[in-house]
Design a protein around this motif. Structure first.
Motif, PDB file in Angstrom:
ATOM      1  N   ALA A 104      37.528  52.764  44.368  1.00 44.20           N
ATOM      2  CA  ALA A 104      36.550  52.164  43.357  1.00 44.20           C
ATOM      3  C   ALA A 104      35.918  50.977  43.944  1.00 44.20           C
ATOM      4  CB  ALA A 104      36.988  52.062  42.119  1.00 44.20           C
ATOM      5  N   GLY A 105      36.730  50.131  44.207  1.00 45.93           N
ATOM      6  CA  GLY A 105      36.331  48.784  44.814  1.00 45.93           C
ATOM      7  C   GLY A 105      35.208  48.829  46.086  1.00 45.93           C
ATOM      8  N   VAL A 106      35.312  49.934  46.660  1.00 43.91           N
ATOM      9  CA  VAL A 106      34.622  50.163  48.167  1.00 43.91           C
ATOM     10  C   VAL A 106      33.211  50.392  47.441  1.00 43.91           C
ATOM     11  CG1 VAL A 106      33.843  51.749  49.744  1.00 43.91           C
ATOM     12  CG2 VAL A 106      36.297  51.148  49.367  1.00 43.91           C
ATOM     13  N   PHE A 167      35.458  49.663  36.467  1.00 46.91           N
ATOM     14  CA  PHE A 167      34.930  48.366  35.472  1.00 46.91           C
ATOM     15  C   PHE A 167      35.742  47.152  36.034  1.00 46.91           C
ATOM     16  CE2 PHE A 167      35.826  45.911  31.870  1.00 46.91           C
ATOM     17  CZ  PHE A 167      34.717  45.343  31.418  1.00 46.91           C
ATOM     18  N   ALA A 168      36.895  47.314  36.268  1.00 52.84           N
ATOM     19  CA  ALA A 168      37.808  46.057  36.713  1.00 52.84           C
ATOM     20  C   ALA A 168      37.209  45.387  37.812  1.00 52.84           C
ATOM     21  CB  ALA A 168      39.313  46.578  36.806  1.00 52.84           C
ATOM     22  N   PRO A 169      37.150  46.004  38.859  1.00 55.21           N
ATOM     23  CA  PRO A 169      36.685  44.977  40.148  1.00 55.21           C
ATOM     24  C   PRO A 169      35.069  44.628  40.044  1.00 55.21           C
ATOM     25  CG  PRO A 169      36.736  47.374  40.692  1.00 55.21           C
ATOM     26  CD  PRO A 169      37.478  47.334  39.460  1.00 55.21           C
ATOM     27  N   ALA A 170      34.513  45.241  39.207  1.00 50.54           N
ATOM     28  CA  ALA A 170      33.120  44.785  38.830  1.00 50.54           C
ATOM     29  C   ALA A 170      33.106  43.697  38.152  1.00 50.54           C
ATOM     30  CB  ALA A 170      32.283  46.022  38.435  1.00 50.54           C
ATOM     31  N   GLU A 171      33.790  43.578  37.176  1.00 50.95           N
ATOM     32  CA  GLU A 171      33.885  42.508  36.192  1.00 50.95           C
ATOM     33  C   GLU A 171      34.317  41.204  37.158  1.00 50.95           C
ATOM     34  OE1 GLU A 171      35.607  41.617  31.835  1.00 50.95           O
ATOM     35  OE2 GLU A 171      37.102  42.678  33.186  1.00 50.95           O
ATOM     36  N   GLN A 172      35.637  41.473  37.699  1.00 50.67           N
ATOM     37  CA  GLN A 172      36.237  40.174  38.571  1.00 50.67           C
ATOM     38  C   GLN A 172      34.904  39.860  39.620  1.00 50.67           C
ATOM     39  OE1 GLN A 172      39.708  41.988  40.083  1.00 50.67           O
ATOM     40  NE2 GLN A 172      40.554  41.951  38.039  1.00 50.67           N
ATOM     41  N   ALA A 173      34.270  40.662  40.262  1.00 51.28           N
ATOM     42  CA  ALA A 173      33.137  40.172  41.280  1.00 51.28           C
ATOM     43  C   ALA A 173      32.180  39.805  40.691  1.00 51.28           C
ATOM     44  CB  ALA A 173      32.833  41.494  42.116  1.00 51.28           C
TER      45      ALA A 173
END
Length: 456
Positions: A104-106, A167-173
């Motif tokens: 998902a992070g990719v 959602f999680a990596p997008a929020e952190q990024a």
């Protein structure tokens, strides 16, 4: 009349000297960088993201309470344990984290992060809101030995959890895009505080909150059992609508970006971690931290069982104490943490956790002492977690953040399974005090090792 040389020099000095500025002291004060939580709370962009986080994470926690309530009302038979049903839901919720967390992070690296935040929340809200229709249409149908409605609940849970992985990596990024680097520690402390508060509120008041929603909706005349889904799905939807207002400063024209190659991009992420030891070690420290708290979640049941004033099913009180401590610690780090380096904070946090675990191994049958020690454990846990998350954000280049955060979430989720599986077994054979003492030893070794290898 001619001026003497001395008079000329005096006049020249007066002309060249800067005039006194009556607000120079104020100007100097204004030049001092603001510290603590106040500058973050003045950041309108962060406030929008934070507001979306509040509704989204509260919905995440109450979602599991909703699933348990539906199981109890629709599928659990009389004199039947609910554990099997709940375990199936938990597995459906966990599998996407293991399977899709890194991948998902990719994609997050190549997609507009604002769009990811908005769409994942609105779609999750929609999935929850169609639950009553799904249960009504599937009533009295079976899929093998299982009710069809429950099987569809598993599918919806799987989809909700899959969207959460994006959602999680997008929020952190997004946080480093909208918050100045010098304020990242405070922003992450507020982020962590909110996350911990959502755990406490979600699990502690989730059931009465859902019951209250049902009763209010019934009074309005929309049915007796729709309030639960409305409050959870509505929270996701509100988060998505709030995040529409967010401006991340990303480039709008992303059509020239090539399509992701999952394996190649994951290799890029792993290579990046290999070459950036501060980011890598910060993630490893977070894995250690979350593993300790995962073990505590299992051991809390046994701890509640042996404390005279408690019953085993009241172990949630102990976990709530850890959550309160995490929130307090995150607030302290956000306000005062800039005085120390991130890895100095990490060493202090690990040592504080070790002392708490050591005390818990000795005073594990005293209710208030145990509650206090677990609260202190949570507080020092935040002293590790907040600066390490800030290090990952600050030291990771923008184009790699999605990959790195995806790998981070994936590694944490996988690492959590080991202490969850082993903690209870080890307690059975070794006893609670020895296991807690062993955890204290692991924490001390981790703190010293990483502090020596990662001095800034």
């Amino acid at each position: 009349m001619q001026l003497s040389d001395s008079e000329l020099n005096t006049k020249e000095k007066q002309q060249t000297q800067p005039k006194a500025d009556p607000i120079s002291a104020t100007s100097l004060a204004d030049m001092e960088p603001e510290r603590g939580l106040l500058p973050v709370l003045k950041n309108g962009k962060f406030l929008i993201l934070w507001s979306g986080q509040v509704f989204s994470q509260l919905a995440d926690k109450v979602y599991l309470v909703l699933m348990i309530a539906i199981i109890a009302n629709h599928f659990q038979a009389a004199n039947q344990t609910i554990s099997g049903w709940v375990s199936a839901i938990m597995i459906a919720f966990t599998i996407p984290a293991v399977l899709f967390g890194a991948g998902a992070g990719v994609y997050v690296d190549r997609w507009p992060k604002k769009a990811v935040l908005v769409v994942t929340n609105i779609v999750r809200g929609g999935l929850v809101l169609i639950l009553p229709i799904v249960l009504w249409l599937s009533n009295d149908f079976n899929l093998g030995n299982l009710p069809l409605g429950f099987c569809l609940m598993l599918l919806l849970t799987f989809l909700v959890s899959t969207l959460t992985q994006f959602f999680a990596p997008a929020e952190q990024a997004v946080i480093p895009l909208i918050v100045e680097k010098r304020h990242l520690l405070s922003a992450n402390s507020l982020y962590t505080t909110t996350m911990m508060a959502s755990v406490i509120i979600g699990f502690a008041v989730g059931d009465p909150l859902l019951e209250l929603a049902d009763s209010l909706v019934a009074k309005i005349g929309f049915g007796e059992a729709l309030g639960k889904e409305l409050i959870v799905g509505g929270s996701y939807a509100i988060a998505g609508l709030l995040l529409i207002l967010l401006k991340t400063g990303e480039q709008k024209n992303l059509s020239d970006k090539e399509q992701p190659h999952i394996l190649a991009d994951l290799q890029d992420g792993l290579r990046y971690l290999k070459n950036h030891h501060q980011v890598r070690n910060a993630i490893i420290q977070q894995i250690v931290l979350f593993s300790i708290f995962a073990a505590l979640a299992v051991l809390a049941v046994r701890l509640a069982e042996i404390i005279p004033a408690m019953e085993a099913e009241e172990f949630g009180l102990l976990l709530a104490a850890a959550g309160v401590g995490l929130g307090i610690g995150a607030g302290i780090v956000g306000q005062l943490g800039h005085w120390l380096s991130h890895f100095q904070l990490s060493l202090i946090g690990f040592l504080g956790m070790a002392v708490s675990l050591l005390g818990l191994s000795i005073f594990n049958q005293e209710f208030w002492v145990a509650m206090g020690l677990i609260g202190i454990l949570g507080m020092f846990g935040a002293v590790v977690g907040v600066p390490m998350q800030t290090t990952v954000q600050a030291e990771t280049s923008e184009e790699m953040r999605g990959k790195v955060f995806g790998l981070q979430n994936n590694a944490v989720n996988i690492a959590l399974s080991l202490p969850l599986a082993l903690a209870g077994v080890m307690e059975t054979f070794l006893g609670l005090p020895k296991v807690l003492l062993g955890l204290a030893g692991v924490v001390i070794i981790a703190g010293i090792f990483f502090s020596l290898g990662n001095r800034e």
